[in-house]
Design a protein around this motif. Structure first.
Motif, short mmCIF file in Angstrom:
data_model
loop_
_atom_site.label_atom_id
_atom_site.label_comp_id
_atom_site.label_asym_id
_atom_site.label_seq_id
_atom_site.Cartn_x
_atom_site.Cartn_y
_atom_site.Cartn_z
N GLY A 83 0.77 -1.23 0.00
CA GLY A 83 0.00 0.00 0.00
C GLY A 83 0.80 1.28 0.00
N LEU A 84 2.01 1.28 0.56
CA LEU A 84 2.78 2.53 0.57
C LEU A 84 3.36 2.80 -0.82
CD1 LEU A 84 4.81 2.62 3.91
CD2 LEU A 84 2.88 4.02 3.24
N PRO A 85 3.46 4.08 -1.20
CA PRO A 85 3.99 4.39 -2.53
C PRO A 85 5.49 4.14 -2.61
CG PRO A 85 3.63 6.39 -1.26
CD PRO A 85 3.05 5.27 -0.45
N ASP A 86 5.98 4.11 -3.84
CA ASP A 86 7.42 3.96 -4.05
C ASP A 86 8.14 5.21 -3.54
OD1 ASP A 86 7.21 1.50 -5.23
OD2 ASP A 86 7.07 2.29 -7.27
N ALA A 87 9.12 4.99 -2.67
CA ALA A 87 9.94 6.08 -2.16
C ALA A 87 11.16 5.47 -1.50
CB ALA A 87 9.17 6.93 -1.15
N ALA A 88 12.29 6.13 -1.65
CA ALA A 88 13.52 5.64 -1.02
C ALA A 88 13.36 5.63 0.50
CB ALA A 88 14.70 6.52 -1.43
N TYR A 89 14.10 4.76 1.16
CA TYR A 89 13.94 4.61 2.60
C TYR A 89 15.27 4.25 3.25
CZ TYR A 89 14.64 -0.41 2.25
OH TYR A 89 15.20 -1.65 2.03
N ALA A 90 15.31 4.46 4.57
CA ALA A 90 16.40 3.97 5.42
C ALA A 90 15.77 3.51 6.73
CB ALA A 90 17.45 5.04 5.65
N ILE A 91 16.12 2.31 7.17
CA ILE A 91 15.57 1.72 8.39
C ILE A 91 16.71 1.35 9.33
CG2 ILE A 91 14.36 -0.29 9.35
CD1 ILE A 91 12.65 -0.37 6.87
N GLU A 92 16.48 1.60 10.62
CA GLU A 92 17.44 1.17 11.64
C GLU A 92 16.67 0.68 12.86
OE1 GLU A 92 21.30 2.87 14.17
OE2 GLU A 92 20.20 4.16 12.76
N ALA A 93 17.05 -0.48 13.38
CA ALA A 93 16.41 -1.03 14.57
C ALA A 93 17.48 -1.64 15.47
CB ALA A 93 15.38 -2.09 14.19
N ARG A 94 17.34 -1.37 16.78
CA ARG A 94 18.30 -1.90 17.74
C ARG A 94 17.56 -2.25 19.02
NH1 ARG A 94 22.00 2.40 18.61
NH2 ARG A 94 22.71 1.93 16.49
N LEU B 22 14.61 2.76 17.00
CA LEU B 22 13.70 2.33 15.94
C LEU B 22 13.47 3.55 15.08
CD1 LEU B 22 11.81 0.30 14.59
CD2 LEU B 22 10.02 1.04 16.17
N ARG B 23 13.93 3.48 13.83
CA ARG B 23 13.88 4.68 12.98
C ARG B 23 13.57 4.30 11.54
NH1 ARG B 23 16.22 9.91 13.61
NH2 ARG B 23 16.46 10.99 11.62
N LEU B 24 12.68 5.07 10.93
CA LEU B 24 12.37 4.92 9.52
C LEU B 24 12.38 6.30 8.90
CD1 LEU B 24 11.19 3.61 6.91
CD2 LEU B 24 8.93 3.88 7.93
N ASP B 25 13.15 6.48 7.84
CA ASP B 25 13.19 7.74 7.10
C ASP B 25 12.74 7.46 5.68
OD1 ASP B 25 14.17 9.58 9.04
OD2 ASP B 25 16.12 8.60 8.89
N SER B 26 11.63 8.09 5.28
CA SER B 26 11.13 7.95 3.92
C SER B 26 10.23 9.15 3.64
CB SER B 26 10.35 6.65 3.76
OG SER B 26 9.97 6.45 2.40
N ALA B 27 10.06 9.50 2.38
CA ALA B 27 9.27 10.68 2.05
C ALA B 27 7.83 10.59 2.55
CB ALA B 27 9.31 10.92 0.54
N LEU C 42 7.20 3.34 26.36
CA LEU C 42 7.29 3.50 24.91
C LEU C 42 7.20 4.98 24.55
CD1 LEU C 42 4.81 0.69 23.75
CD2 LEU C 42 7.31 0.55 23.83
N ALA C 43 7.96 5.36 23.54
CA ALA C 43 7.87 6.72 22.98
C ALA C 43 7.92 6.59 21.47
CB ALA C 43 9.02 7.59 23.48
N LEU C 44 6.96 7.20 20.80
CA LEU C 44 6.85 7.05 19.36
C LEU C 44 6.45 8.38 18.73
CD1 LEU C 44 6.70 5.08 16.86
CD2 LEU C 44 4.26 4.90 17.36
N THR C 45 7.13 8.75 17.65
CA THR C 45 6.73 9.89 16.83
C THR C 45 6.64 9.42 15.39
OG1 THR C 45 9.01 10.63 16.45
CG2 THR C 45 7.86 11.54 18.36
N ALA C 46 5.66 9.94 14.67
CA ALA C 46 5.48 9.61 13.26
C ALA C 46 4.91 10.83 12.57
CB ALA C 46 4.55 8.41 13.08
N ALA C 47 5.30 11.03 11.31
CA ALA C 47 4.82 12.20 10.58
C ALA C 47 4.92 11.93 9.09
CB ALA C 47 5.64 13.44 10.95
N GLY C 48 4.14 12.69 8.34
CA GLY C 48 4.18 12.58 6.89
C GLY C 48 3.41 13.72 6.26
N PRO C 49 3.68 14.00 4.98
CA PRO C 49 3.03 15.13 4.31
C PRO C 49 1.62 14.82 3.83
CG PRO C 49 4.55 14.06 2.81
CD PRO C 49 4.72 13.38 4.14
N ASP C 50 1.23 13.55 3.81
CA ASP C 50 -0.07 13.18 3.24
C ASP C 50 -0.53 11.86 3.83
OD1 ASP C 50 -2.31 12.72 1.77
OD2 ASP C 50 -1.34 12.80 -0.19
#
Length: 394
Positions: free
Chosen positions: A66-77, A90-95, A116-124
């Protein structure tokens, strides 16, 4: 693309030691996983990094399309420590979606003693709409901040979350019980939207004019019920308040509801929700309504329902089946007021008498048919009695 992957996996019942590194085409992976026991997570350790040209393709392979094509970087520890399983990164960077979190689970697999602490954001929000089962045409920026703070074993966790969606803000605060059934939890929720139109469109509702929406309440859980108290809502100048009880574990679902709504202009409040033909028939008059309902054994018991528009009032008591093939309403209806003509907007002027009226009857409704049985209609010097039935073929 070219595949250059190296993996080394050693398993011991019930433990594991594994490493992976390299690239699968344009997708890069680097990770280590180890644990003396996957059952107890003893000495568990995870380090994972990945990047690539399409987050959508990667998550589709993981069963999350379901997510659109976009470059990403993931890190989990993550590490197992004396305090529990700690997610230090826990980090995800994508448009379309950026996400960052950390936390600790002190008593897995039970959801107790959490931090737990969580932040998430996106333009749409449309970018993640397929995950949320929402229409895909909702270009609204979003941002989420959420925390769960453990207070120690046996003590309720504290919850604090805020979601911003365009100009709207939703909040959730309170306590989350550590009991297996979450009984004892108490959460306060609220929504404030200066413009309800974008939210209505997001959930597939008819377009609304620029109108402020505010709602809130308290949800409390015990072993038998979910109690919704202090329910309040304002849509423009119209207000609602009520309470609800939802039975837990009952099959079929059961519960009770009591509520009241009122406002200065019925047409202004309901008009935007109706097609044009229905909109023209709504009177621009003050209105109020109350209801006491119970859902039980696949049917809705209407203990009392009352609506008032201007100088007219309707009441209904009855029972409505909700499960096929028994979808039907059987009740007693009364309607009285100061003028049929003023109530039925859209009627030809003079076609209906502008005099007080009173109607009592048994109302039976089923898909495609409605019956008014044993009705008595009284208007000053006129009295009518009888039965009328209408079907979809009439």
């Amino acid at each position: 693309g070219r595949v250059q992957l190296a993996a080394d996996v050693h398993t011991t019942v019930p433990g594991i030691r594994a490493t992976i590194g390299g690239a699968f085409g344009e997708y890069a992976f680097d990770g280590q996983l180890s644990s003396d026991s996957l059952d107890t997570l003893q000495d568990f350790a995870l380090d994972l990094r990945s990047s690539g040209p399409s987050l959508g393709d990667l998550l589709t392979l993981a069963g999350l399309p379901g997510l659109p094509d976009a470059a990403y970087a993931i890190e989990a520890r993550a590490r197992q420590t004396a305090r529990g399983l700690e997610f230090t990164r826990l980090r995800l960077d994508s448009a379309p979606l950026s996400l960052e979190g950390s936390g600790r689970a002190g008593n897995l697999p039970a959801l107790r003693d959490l931090d737990l602490a969580l932040t998430a954001a996106g333009p749409d929000v449309a970018a993640i709409a397929p995950w949320l089962d929402l229409p895909p045409d909702a270009p609204l920026a979003f941002a989420l901040q959420a925390t769960v703070a453990g207070q120690g074993p046996g003590v309720d966790d504290r919850v604090d979350a805020q979601l911003r969606l365009a100009s709207a803000t939703a909040t959730l605060t309170g306590s989350l019980s550590e009991r297996d059934d979450l009984s004892g939890s108490r959460l306060r929720f609220g929504v404030d939207a200066p413009d309800a139109g974008p939210l209505a469109a997001l959930f597939g509702l008819p377009a609304l004019p620029r109108t402020r929406l505010q709602l809130g309440g308290v949800a409390a859980l015990d072993a038998q019920q979910i109690r919704l108290d202090e329910l309040q809502a304002m849509l423009g100048d119209a207000g609602f308040n009520g309470t609800a009880r939802i039975d837990r574990g009952s099959r079929p679902a059961g519960g009770r509801f009591q509520g009241e709504v009122r406002g200065p202009d019925l047409a202004a409040t309901l008009g935007p929700l109706l097609p044009e033909a229905g909109r023209r028939r709504l009177p621009r008059r003050p209105f109020s309504a109350t209801a006491s309902l119970r859902l039980d054994d696949g049917a809705l018991d209407i203990a009392s329902a009352q609506a008032r528009v201007g100088g007219s009032e309707a009441t209904l008591v009855g029972r409505m089946g909700l499960r096929p093939p028994d979808i039907a309403l059987d009740g007693r209806m009364a309607l009285r007021g100061d003028s049929l003509e003023s109530l039925l907007v859209g009627a030809v002027p003079g076609a209906l008498p502008a005099v007080p009226f009173q109607l009592d009857c048994r109302l039976r409704w089923a898909p495609g048919a409605v019956h008014f049985e044993g009705f008595d209609l009284v208007m000053i010097h006129l009295a009518l009695a009888g039965s009328v039935g209408l079907t979809g073929e009439d």
